[in-house]
Design a protein around this motif. Structure first.
Motif, PDB file in Angstrom:
ATOM      1  N   GLN A 299      17.798   9.329   5.535  1.00 33.68           N
ATOM      2  CA  GLN A 299      17.295   8.322   6.945  1.00 33.68           C
ATOM      3  C   GLN A 299      16.663   9.381   8.084  1.00 33.68           C
ATOM      4  O   GLN A 299      17.880  10.035   8.361  1.00 33.68           O
TER       5      GLN A 299
ATOM      6  N   VAL B 223      15.320   1.287   7.839  1.00 29.26           N
ATOM      7  CA  VAL B 223      16.432   0.283   7.357  1.00 29.26           C
ATOM      8  C   VAL B 223      17.157  -0.426   8.370  1.00 29.26           C
ATOM      9  O   VAL B 223      17.344   0.064   9.667  1.00 29.26           O
ATOM     10  N   ALA B 224      17.490  -1.558   7.537  1.00 33.32           N
ATOM     11  CA  ALA B 224      18.278  -2.664   8.432  1.00 33.32           C
ATOM     12  C   ALA B 224      20.316  -2.457   8.660  1.00 33.32           C
ATOM     13  O   ALA B 224      19.835  -2.401   9.574  1.00 33.32           O
ATOM     14  N   THR B 225      20.697  -1.805   7.532  1.00 35.98           N
ATOM     15  CA  THR B 225      21.623  -1.487   7.944  1.00 35.98           C
ATOM     16  C   THR B 225      22.517  -0.930   9.301  1.00 35.98           C
ATOM     17  O   THR B 225      21.367   0.174   9.415  1.00 35.98           O
ATOM     18  N   LYS B 226      23.540  -1.148   9.160  1.00 34.48           N
ATOM     19  CA  LYS B 226      23.996  -0.838  10.496  1.00 34.48           C
ATOM     20  C   LYS B 226      24.333   0.859  10.203  1.00 34.48           C
ATOM     21  O   LYS B 226      25.344   1.148   8.786  1.00 34.48           O
ATOM     22  N   VAL B 227      24.001   1.972  10.838  1.00 35.40           N
ATOM     23  CA  VAL B 227      24.125   3.482  10.951  1.00 35.40           C
ATOM     24  C   VAL B 227      24.869   4.090  12.684  1.00 35.40           C
ATOM     25  O   VAL B 227      24.573   3.413  12.592  1.00 35.40           O
TER      26      VAL B 227
ATOM     27  N   ASN C 158      14.341   5.202   6.279  1.00 33.73           N
ATOM     28  CA  ASN C 158      14.705   5.994   4.817  1.00 33.73           C
ATOM     29  C   ASN C 158      13.100   6.811   4.662  1.00 33.73           C
ATOM     30  O   ASN C 158      11.646   6.203   4.259  1.00 33.73           O
TER      31      ASN C 158
END
Length: 223
Positions: free
Chosen positions: A148, A121-125, A139
């Motif tokens: 996730q 996952v590249a998006t910020k979490v 994921n």
């Protein structure tokens, strides 16, 4: 004794309300404050979640005695349960049901001979607070259900086990913060009667790292 009776009579409405609330929390629905980071990024420290106590079974109030089965827990459910190790209530993801053959190799699950799919996952979490090591987000496709997980390659943890067969009437639980969770790898399988509810929603969340201000984006959010 007279003073006690008078006290009860003067407060019978409040006492009845409190008893009703205790009965409701024991038999119908309960709320739970997430105290640790073991379910990041799905559940955060300070989340207030509701556990549906009727999702799977009707139980005798204030006990683990099952009176009636409503539905069977399924893979991917987030559940609360009493730890078989010490009785402490925990919240984890149910990843395997009775009869499943489960194996883990380098943090990757294999269920009934089928390796699960993992995509970075590249998006910020939301990452584990106050942990300075590397955190990787993936994921995980749990046989058709996506969620996730976080892996911490620099942290000491059990990353491989099995294969093991989940016994009848028991379940295997894992935290989504895979290398930072005291789950079935450490406490063993969880009997059905120890499951206390299913979590589907966050009511609200208070951020202890920011003066306990509410996290507005988590109010009534699904999990």
């Amino acid at each position: 004794m007279l003073n006690f009776k008078k006290l009860v009579l003067n407060n019978k409405g409040f006492i009845a309300f409190m008893l009703g609330m205790l009965l409701f929390r024991s038999a119908v629905a309960d709320w739970y404050v997430v105290p640790t980071s073991s379910m990041y990024p799905t559940l955060l420290i300070g989340d207030r979640v509701v556990a549906d106590r009727l999702a799977y079974d009707v139980k005798l109030p204030f006990s683990d005695v099952i009176l009636k089965h409503n539905a069977d827990p399924v893979r991917g459910d987030i559940v609360t349960f009493s730890s078989p190790a010490d009785g402490v209530r925990l919240v984890k993801r149910l990843v395997a049901v009775p009869g499943d053959v489960v194996e883990m190799r380098d943090d990757k699950l294999i269920i009934n001979g089928q390796p699960l799919s993992y995509q970075a996952v590249a998006t910020k979490v939301e990452l584990t607070p106050e942990y300075v090591g590397q955190q990787l987000v993936f994921n995980e496709n749990l046989l058709g259900k996506n969620h996730q997980i976080i892996q911490m390659p620099e942290r000491q943890a059990i990353r491989s086990f099995g294969p093991v067969v989940v016994p009848e009437g028991q379940y295997l639980m894992l935290g989504d913060n895979r290398d930072n969770s005291a789950d079935s790898r450490y406490i063993g399988f969880v009997k059905r009667e120890l499951i206390t509810g299913q979590v589907k929603r966050v009511l609200f969340s208070l951020d202890s790292g920011d003066y306990y201000l509410p996290r507005m984006n988590r109010i009534a959010s699904g999990v």
